[in-house]
Write an enzyme that holds these catalytic residues in place. Structure first.
Site, PDB file in Angstrom:
ATOM      1  N   LYS A  12       2.641  12.430  -1.584  1.00 39.25           N
ATOM      2  CA  LYS A  12       3.051  11.472  -0.393  1.00 39.25           C
ATOM      3  C   LYS A  12       3.613   9.999  -1.393  1.00 39.25           C
ATOM      4  O   LYS A  12       2.751   9.448  -2.201  1.00 39.25           O
ATOM      5  CB  LYS A  12       1.831  11.127   0.470  1.00 39.25           C
ATOM      6  CG  LYS A  12       1.950   9.977   1.267  1.00 39.25           C
ATOM      7  CD  LYS A  12       0.788   9.007   1.251  1.00 39.25           C
ATOM      8  CE  LYS A  12       0.843   8.102   0.086  1.00 39.25           C
ATOM      9  NZ  LYS A  12      -0.107   6.967   0.040  1.00 39.25           N
ATOM     10  N   PRO A  95       0.500  13.316 -10.556  1.00 36.49           N
ATOM     11  CA  PRO A  95      -0.376  12.437 -11.471  1.00 36.49           C
ATOM     12  C   PRO A  95      -1.827  11.996 -10.726  1.00 36.49           C
ATOM     13  O   PRO A  95      -1.627  11.666  -9.520  1.00 36.49           O
ATOM     14  CB  PRO A  95       0.369  11.105 -11.897  1.00 36.49           C
ATOM     15  CG  PRO A  95       1.843  11.709 -11.574  1.00 36.49           C
ATOM     16  CD  PRO A  95       1.608  12.845 -10.594  1.00 36.49           C
ATOM     17  N   GLY A  97      -4.644   9.176  -9.454  1.00 31.57           N
ATOM     18  CA  GLY A  97      -4.974   7.748  -9.459  1.00 31.57           C
ATOM     19  C   GLY A  97      -3.631   7.084  -9.318  1.00 31.57           C
ATOM     20  O   GLY A  97      -3.756   5.607  -9.979  1.00 31.57           O
ATOM     21  N   ALA A  98      -2.584   7.425  -8.978  1.00 27.64           N
ATOM     22  CA  ALA A  98      -1.272   6.990  -8.874  1.00 27.64           C
ATOM     23  C   ALA A  98      -0.770   6.367  -7.666  1.00 27.64           C
ATOM     24  O   ALA A  98       0.415   6.035  -7.691  1.00 27.64           O
ATOM     25  CB  ALA A  98      -0.288   8.055  -9.575  1.00 27.64           C
ATOM     26  N   ALA A 101      -1.591  10.166  -3.307  1.00 25.90           N
ATOM     27  CA  ALA A 101      -2.322  11.167  -2.334  1.00 25.90           C
ATOM     28  C   ALA A 101      -2.669  12.328  -2.799  1.00 25.90           C
ATOM     29  O   ALA A 101      -2.776  13.336  -2.316  1.00 25.90           O
ATOM     30  CB  ALA A 101      -1.602  11.030  -0.906  1.00 25.90           C
ATOM     31  N   GLY A 103      -5.130  13.724  -4.593  1.00 21.50           N
ATOM     32  CA  GLY A 103      -6.447  14.251  -4.007  1.00 21.50           C
ATOM     33  C   GLY A 103      -6.523  14.619  -2.500  1.00 21.50           C
ATOM     34  O   GLY A 103      -7.137  15.699  -1.990  1.00 21.50           O
ATOM     35  N   SER A 104      -5.822  13.806  -1.831  1.00 18.72           N
ATOM     36  CA  SER A 104      -5.764  13.991  -0.335  1.00 18.72           C
ATOM     37  C   SER A 104      -4.804  15.266   0.112  1.00 18.72           C
ATOM     38  O   SER A 104      -5.213  15.979   1.020  1.00 18.72           O
ATOM     39  CB  SER A 104      -5.229  12.587   0.200  1.00 18.72           C
ATOM     40  OG  SER A 104      -6.034  11.472   0.044  1.00 18.72           O
ATOM     41  N   THR A 105      -3.901  15.428  -0.773  1.00 20.20           N
ATOM     42  CA  THR A 105      -2.993  16.556  -0.349  1.00 20.20           C
ATOM     43  C   THR A 105      -3.559  17.806  -0.654  1.00 20.20           C
ATOM     44  O   THR A 105      -3.449  18.845  -0.244  1.00 20.20           O
ATOM     45  CB  THR A 105      -1.582  16.371  -0.914  1.00 20.20           C
ATOM     46  OG1 THR A 105      -0.731  17.199  -0.233  1.00 20.20           O
ATOM     47  CG2 THR A 105      -1.545  16.566  -2.490  1.00 20.20           C
ATOM     48  N   ASP A 137      -5.448   9.203   4.034  1.00 19.69           N
ATOM     49  CA  ASP A 137      -3.988   9.965   4.015  1.00 19.69           C
ATOM     50  C   ASP A 137      -4.306  11.409   4.236  1.00 19.69           C
ATOM     51  O   ASP A 137      -3.255  11.930   4.266  1.00 19.69           O
ATOM     52  CB  ASP A 137      -3.701   9.710   2.483  1.00 19.69           C
ATOM     53  CG  ASP A 137      -3.393   8.340   2.186  1.00 19.69           C
ATOM     54  OD1 ASP A 137      -3.063   7.580   3.075  1.00 19.69           O
ATOM     55  OD2 ASP A 137      -3.088   8.103   0.847  1.00 19.69           O
TER      56      ASP A 137
HETATM   57  O1  C5P Z   1      -9.834   6.417   2.979  1.00 20.13           O
HETATM   58  P1  C5P Z   1      -9.702   6.453   1.511  1.00 20.13           P
HETATM   59  O2  C5P Z   1     -10.997   6.803   0.950  1.00 20.13           O
HETATM   60  O3  C5P Z   1      -8.498   7.010   0.746  1.00 20.13           O
HETATM   61  O4  C5P Z   1      -9.791   4.713   1.159  1.00 20.13           O
HETATM   62  C1  C5P Z   1     -10.034   4.254  -0.078  1.00 20.13           C
HETATM   63  C2  C5P Z   1     -10.597   2.703   0.183  1.00 20.13           C
HETATM   64  O5  C5P Z   1      -9.266   1.935   0.321  1.00 20.13           O
HETATM   65  C3  C5P Z   1     -11.259   2.318   1.263  1.00 20.13           C
HETATM   66  O6  C5P Z   1     -12.598   2.325   0.803  1.00 20.13           O
HETATM   67  C4  C5P Z   1     -10.970   1.120   1.625  1.00 20.13           C
HETATM   68  O7  C5P Z   1     -11.359  -0.114   0.746  1.00 20.13           O
HETATM   69  C5  C5P Z   1      -9.472   1.160   1.404  1.00 20.13           C
HETATM   70  N1  C5P Z   1      -8.463   1.495   2.458  1.00 20.13           N
HETATM   71  C6  C5P Z   1      -8.552   0.356   3.740  1.00 20.13           C
HETATM   72  N2  C5P Z   1      -7.790   0.525   4.660  1.00 20.13           N
HETATM   73  C7  C5P Z   1      -7.003   1.800   4.805  1.00 20.13           C
HETATM   74  C8  C5P Z   1      -7.014   2.664   3.828  1.00 20.13           C
HETATM   75  C9  C5P Z   1      -7.820   2.698   2.672  1.00 20.13           C
HETATM   76  O8  C5P Z   1      -9.108  -0.983   3.578  1.00 20.13           O
HETATM   77  N3  C5P Z   1      -6.340   2.103   5.831  1.00 20.13           N
END
Ligand code: C5P
Length: 294
Positions: A12, A95, A97-98, A101, A103-105, A137
């Site tokens: 993504k 990749p 940590g890029a 997304a 891990g999310s996908t 995501d």
């Molecule tokens: O939801 P996810 O684990 O991907 O989010 C990682 C970090 O990014 C969250 O802990 C938060 O600090 C930040 N985040 C945020 N607002 C969002 C998405 C992520 O503050 N809409």
């Protein structure tokens, strides 16, 4: 019940990312246009007698609780009360940590794949709820295509009839923590935020130049300042003919948009000599929902 499924998990990117407000739960409310691209992991899920096991061709991919696909599988199995187990293999191409997304996908593909293997016990709404428990995501990655997302990213409005995008994506060798980027963001100081209304007008006109002008990401105010390497890539992409450049998510991936595939390909040939992790990509075309075999 089928025993095995192979499913594509597309990366993504955020074409725009506007941070609207900080919430009481620590997250931020966003207004962002998300787009799937044709850089995909491949997930194979096999039904086994018991337990959840995750493996990958990439040794940097975590294999237990820290893996979002593992978390997704466990949540879904708990919700349904599944007594059997699943072996999940992640063929990693996105990749890590890029800001893509990755891990999310994988987690989204596992939710969809397991639901299919188990003969669809859960409806889409429940899959999206489970997905949100795994990460902000994940709901978009389940729905796919192109969408305007609000809230944490889970309030989704699919966008249709837009242009096909020809892009060059460069992922510099930097590790960026999403949580840290949001923490360092100075919301009150943002004065040139993305104009999603103007972006959407250009989207529906299929006006690539108009789109390029409105591709913008508030998180660049943190990541680009902290890592000057990101602006160097942006400058290089522009000098190679990009109509616009933007960072995806919290970075560090940078994307350049081009007028056509040929121009994108020419730029990619040059930039990949400097940045090893460079990809020539387009919008992902949803075909059979990404299921490769069933
Ligand atoms: O939801 P996810 O684990 O991907 O989010 C990682 C970090 O990014 C969250 O802990 C938060 O600090 C930040 N985040 C945020 N607002 C969002 C998405 C992520 O503050 N809409």
């Amino acid at each position: 019940m089928m025993d095995q499924i192979k499913i594509e998990a597309p990366a993504k990117i955020n074409l725009t990312l506007k941070v609207v407000a900080k919430r009481l739960d620590g997250y931020h409310d966003l207004e962002t246009v998300m787009q799937q691209i044709d850089l995909c992991d491949e997930i194979i899920i096999e039904s086994v007698d018991e337990g959840i096991e995750v493996n990958s061709n990439n040794s940097e991919v975590p294999v237990a609780e820290a893996n979002l696909a593992f978390k997704a599988a466990r949540l879904l199995c708990e919700r349904i009360g599944v007594t059997r187990g699943f072996r999940i293999f992640i063929d990693k191409k996105i990749p890590l940590g890029a800001g893509l997304a990755g891990g999310s996908t994988d987690a989204a593909a596992v939710l969809r794949g397991l639901n299919q293997i188990l003969d669809f016990p859960l409806d889409l709404q429940t899959l999206l709820e489970l997905g949100l428990q795994v990460g902000s995501d994940v709901p978009f990655c389940i729905v796919g295509g192109t969408a305007l997302a609000r809230g944490r990213g889970e309030i989704l409005e699919s966008l249709s009839l837009g242009p096909h995008l020809e892009l060059v994506l460069v992922n510099p060798p930097l590790q960026i923590s999403t949580a840290e980027v949001y923490h360092d963001l100075k919301l009150a100081e943002l004065n040139d935020q993305p104009d999603n209304g103007a972006f959407l007008e250009a989207w529906y006109r299929c006006d690539i130049i108009g789109l390029a002008a409105h591709m913008k990401n508030d998180l660049e105010t943190v990541s680009v300042v902290k890592y000057p390497g990101i602006s160097e890539i942006k400058d290089r992409l522009v000098s190679l003919g990009a109509l616009g450049t933007f960072m995806s998510g919290s970075g560090p991936s940078v994307i350049g948009i081009f007028g056509n595939r040929q121009m994108a390909s020419k730029a990619w040939q040059t930039i990949k000599e400097v940045y090893q992790e460079s990809f020539l990509v387009s919008s992902y075309i949803k075909d059979k929902g990404g299921i490769i075999n069933a």
